[in-house]
Design a protein around this motif. Sequence first.
Motif, PDB file in Angstrom:
ATOM      1  N   SER A  67      30.862  11.617  37.413  1.00 17.50           N
ATOM      2  CA  SER A  67      30.681  10.803  36.208  1.00 17.50           C
ATOM      3  C   SER A  67      29.967  11.540  35.091  1.00 17.50           C
ATOM      4  O   SER A  67      29.790  10.986  33.998  1.00 17.50           O
ATOM      5  CB  SER A  67      29.905   9.527  36.550  1.00 17.50           C
ATOM      6  OG  SER A  67      28.586   9.834  36.991  1.00 17.50           O
ATOM      7  N   GLY A  68      29.538  12.772  35.338  1.00 17.23           N
ATOM      8  CA  GLY A  68      28.895  13.528  34.269  1.00 17.23           C
ATOM      9  C   GLY A  68      27.586  14.161  34.702  1.00 17.23           C
ATOM     10  O   GLY A  68      27.486  14.717  35.809  1.00 17.23           O
ATOM     11  N   TYR A  69      26.563  14.033  33.853  1.00 17.24           N
ATOM     12  CA  TYR A  69      25.324  14.776  34.021  1.00 17.24           C
ATOM     13  C   TYR A  69      24.113  13.891  33.770  1.00 17.24           C
ATOM     14  O   TYR A  69      24.093  13.108  32.818  1.00 17.24           O
ATOM     15  CB  TYR A  69      25.302  15.981  33.060  1.00 17.24           C
ATOM     16  CG  TYR A  69      26.516  16.855  33.243  1.00 17.24           C
ATOM     17  CD1 TYR A  69      26.496  17.938  34.106  1.00 17.24           C
ATOM     18  CD2 TYR A  69      27.711  16.554  32.581  1.00 17.24           C
ATOM     19  CE1 TYR A  69      27.634  18.711  34.304  1.00 17.24           C
ATOM     20  CE2 TYR A  69      28.846  17.319  32.773  1.00 17.24           C
ATOM     21  CZ  TYR A  69      28.805  18.395  33.638  1.00 17.24           C
ATOM     22  OH  TYR A  69      29.926  19.137  33.843  1.00 17.24           O
ATOM     23  N   ARG A  70      23.141  14.031  34.637  1.00 14.11           N
ATOM     24  CA  ARG A  70      21.872  13.318  34.469  1.00 14.11           C
ATOM     25  C   ARG A  70      20.881  14.284  33.835  1.00 14.11           C
ATOM     26  O   ARG A  70      20.532  15.322  34.410  1.00 14.11           O
ATOM     27  CB  ARG A  70      21.354  12.828  35.816  1.00 14.11           C
ATOM     28  CG  ARG A  70      20.031  12.068  35.740  1.00 14.11           C
ATOM     29  CD  ARG A  70      19.683  11.487  37.097  1.00 14.11           C
ATOM     30  NE  ARG A  70      18.406  10.779  37.077  1.00 14.11           N
ATOM     31  CZ  ARG A  70      17.292  11.227  37.672  1.00 14.11           C
ATOM     32  NH1 ARG A  70      17.318  12.386  38.333  1.00 14.11           N
ATOM     33  NH2 ARG A  70      16.175  10.539  37.605  1.00 14.11           N
ATOM     34  N   LEU A  71      20.434  13.951  32.628  1.00 10.25           N
ATOM     35  CA  LEU A  71      19.472  14.763  31.891  1.00 10.25           C
ATOM     36  C   LEU A  71      18.155  13.995  31.832  1.00 10.25           C
ATOM     37  O   LEU A  71      18.132  12.855  31.360  1.00 10.25           O
ATOM     38  CB  LEU A  71      19.970  15.040  30.475  1.00 10.25           C
ATOM     39  CG  LEU A  71      21.443  15.448  30.319  1.00 10.25           C
ATOM     40  CD1 LEU A  71      21.812  15.543  28.852  1.00 10.25           C
ATOM     41  CD2 LEU A  71      21.719  16.751  31.035  1.00 10.25           C
ATOM     42  N   VAL A  72      17.085  14.619  32.296  1.00  6.97           N
ATOM     43  CA  VAL A  72      15.802  13.919  32.366  1.00  6.97           C
ATOM     44  C   VAL A  72      14.732  14.700  31.606  1.00  6.97           C
ATOM     45  O   VAL A  72      14.444  15.850  31.940  1.00  6.97           O
ATOM     46  CB  VAL A  72      15.341  13.704  33.824  1.00  6.97           C
ATOM     47  CG1 VAL A  72      14.036  12.912  33.849  1.00  6.97           C
ATOM     48  CG2 VAL A  72      16.414  12.993  34.633  1.00  6.97           C
ATOM     49  N   ILE A  73      14.170  14.060  30.594  1.00  3.82           N
ATOM     50  CA  ILE A  73      13.002  14.604  29.896  1.00  3.82           C
ATOM     51  C   ILE A  73      11.784  13.925  30.502  1.00  3.82           C
ATOM     52  O   ILE A  73      11.585  12.720  30.349  1.00  3.82           O
ATOM     53  CB  ILE A  73      13.073  14.333  28.385  1.00  3.82           C
ATOM     54  CG1 ILE A  73      14.362  14.929  27.821  1.00  3.82           C
ATOM     55  CG2 ILE A  73      11.860  14.922  27.680  1.00  3.82           C
ATOM     56  CD1 ILE A  73      14.731  14.369  26.472  1.00  3.82           C
TER      57      ILE A  73
END
Length: 306
Positions: free
Chosen positions: A248-254
Amino acid sequence: MDRPRFRASFVHPRFWLLWLGLGLLWLVVQLPYGVLLRLGQGLGVLMYRFARSRRHIVQRNLELCFPQLSASERERLVRENFSSTGIAFFEMAMSWWWPKARLQRLAHVEGLEHLQQAQADGQGVILMALHFTTLEIGAALLGQHHTIDGMYREHKNPVFDYVQRRGRERHNDDATAIEREDVRAMLKVLRAGRAIWYAPDQDYGRKQSIFVPLFGIQAATVTATTKFARLGRARVLPYTQERLADGSGYRLVIHPPLTDFPGESEEADCRRVNAWIEQAVGQCPEQYLWAHRRFKTRPEGEPKLY
């Protein structure tokens, strides 16, 4: 640095083969995302079979960092890592050439409020990232949500350098590329309240590093994170990215900013950074860039590890 500009010299015959290759790659990445993932996995299989020197580095790094794993578990991780590296080739092209709306559908961003709060407070941000194989597409996806400046090293081939920089900087008009050695420019950007992508997880040699443990091994660790945070009066926000297994894509975590950073000493800060690296890499070790000789620089008297 100035924006990349097309030059007449780029059409010289010596660049024709490169232009042809880039054109073919542009055509391939118009395929559906799921197909590109499978193509990348196939490319990874070929790389595993034929890139023997790189395979040895990956195997050695995993042996050093995960001694608790069995030989078969590490070998499975090596193969998965090459698959991830193969996918990264197409992710690079996606980030350069896919329409922004198509890319955006793959982004699952968390913690953007930490960047926004720093901006509201007028403080610069060191977005402390890592060299995952998803680095290129992760930066592109985040750049659509917030202006992120980046550290940059010019490519030797001027055509490839032009295409790469143009692809990287297209996601927001305000982004700039800063030469990796240009410390003055980086501090200026931070003091202006901007955010800059910075990764302290590679071996840059003895001159600008100290030795602290990483996965239980003494590793040359850059002290620049501390210096930039102090001199740039910036917050340090850890940043991670992950290619999702369900396609489903990409998990980007700040992540929230590091508290009490810089700390009491550069050594304490480097230990803290490396502890975070261990934790972040442990979440998806198959997607980390293990082909880098992270433990190349050794303390005096210690034998080489590669």
